[in-house]
Design a protein around this motif. Structure first.
Motif, PDB file in Angstrom:
ATOM      1  N   SER A   1       0.832  -1.213   0.000  1.00 33.15           N
ATOM      2  CA  SER A   1       0.000   0.000   0.000  1.00 33.15           C
ATOM      3  C   SER A   1       0.862   1.256   0.000  1.00 33.15           C
ATOM      4  O   SER A   1       0.574   2.219  -0.715  1.00 33.15           O
TER       5      SER A   1
ATOM      6  N   ALA B   1       5.427  -2.182  -6.483  1.00 33.02           N
ATOM      7  CA  ALA B   1       4.493  -3.072  -5.784  1.00 33.02           C
ATOM      8  C   ALA B   1       4.111  -4.239  -6.693  1.00 33.02           C
ATOM      9  O   ALA B   1       4.061  -5.395  -6.255  1.00 33.02           O
TER      10      ALA B   1
ATOM     11  N   SER C   1       2.367   1.837  -3.518  1.00 28.93           N
ATOM     12  CA  SER C   1       1.359   2.295  -4.478  1.00 28.93           C
ATOM     13  C   SER C   1       0.903   3.718  -4.193  1.00 28.93           C
ATOM     14  O   SER C   1       0.769   4.536  -5.102  1.00 28.93           O
ATOM     15  N   GLU C   2       0.681   4.030  -2.927  1.00 35.12           N
ATOM     16  CA  GLU C   2       0.178   5.351  -2.562  1.00 35.12           C
ATOM     17  C   GLU C   2       1.210   6.457  -2.774  1.00 35.12           C
ATOM     18  O   GLU C   2       0.850   7.630  -2.855  1.00 35.12           O
TER      19      GLU C   2
ATOM     20  N   HIS D   1       3.737   2.216  -7.718  1.00 37.29           N
ATOM     21  CA  HIS D   1       2.862   1.069  -7.956  1.00 37.29           C
ATOM     22  C   HIS D   1       3.577   0.011  -8.794  1.00 37.29           C
ATOM     23  O   HIS D   1       3.343  -1.197  -8.620  1.00 37.29           O
TER      24      HIS D   1
END
Length: 231
Positions: free
Chosen positions: A187, A198, A190-191, A195
């Motif tokens: 998370s 990830a 990605s945030e 991403h």
């Protein structure tokens, strides 16, 4: 926390004591931040529920947020105390988990420190894995298969272990994380605009990946990322 054996400044904390830990991870476990972080999360939940059900001001909502802020500030103080900005406990050596993952995910790291902690988190590397099952597996490999894995970077000679071949795990192309930090790390990546990394972790090959499980005939998720002999 004192009853669990944590002194107030974590001066005698080696990285693991009784209670919660990032179980099944490839890295050593940091139990303090999991304990403290869950207490903080519980206080935040109390505040959120109080807000949703409409409890009046100066009630549980304010008390919950105030308590959560005290715990957050305490963790941030201790995990930035060493001056290395790696969000590790005072005498840690940037090997344990889930310090930076949980710290970034749960917004424990102060805003002005988030970028440098994130950058230092990216400097972490993988390592070898000296598990007994993995050693036995490698002993049965043919020369051709051994060379194939060496060429892929999945094996490495460990000088401290008689120059023996060992399997390796990757920080950024697999899952070194345990049951807690797995969510935190994906998370957070990605945030914060990573991403693609990830996804690279989720689709990586080699030890501590889904591909590794399937390659070794797994028909369901194992209890660990390695071919465990003790779980």
């Amino acid at each position: 926390m004192l009853e669990k054996g944590y002194d107030k400044e974590l001066n005698d904390y080696p990285g693991q004591k009784s209670g919660l830990g990032d179980w099944l991870g490839m890295r050593p476990r940091d139990t303090y931040i999991t304990h403290a972080g869950f207490y903080m999360a519980a206080a935040r939940c109390l505040a959120y529920i109080s807000h949703k059900v409409g409890i009046e001001a100066l009630g549980p909502e304010q008390k919950g947020m105030a308590k959560a802020k005290v715990i957050q500030d305490r963790i941030a103080y201790l995990y930035l105390k060493n001056g290395k900005d790696n969000f590790d406990f005072p005498h840690g050596k940037a090997r344990h988990s889930p310090g930076p993952e949980m710290g970034l995910f749960a917004r424990i790291v102060p805003g002005e420190k988030r970028c440098v902690v994130f950058e230092n988190w990216f400097k972490r590397e993988g390592s070898i894995w000296p598990g007994d099952e993995e050693k036995r597996f490698l002993d049965e490999l043919s020369y051709e298969d051994t060379q194939f894995l060496l060429d892929r970077g999945e094996l490495k000679r460990a000088k401290r272990r008689g120059n023996r071949l060992m399997m390796t795990w990757s920080m950024w192309e697999g899952f070194h994380e345990g049951i807690f930090a797995l969510r935190y790390s994906l998370s957070t990546l990605s945030e914060n605009g990573y991403h693609h990394i990830a996804l690279r972790k989720a689709t990586g090959t080699g030890m501590a990946t889904f591909e590794y499980l399937l390659r070794h005939n797994a028909t369901t998720m194992w209890e660990s990322w390695w071919r465990s002999e003790d779980l």
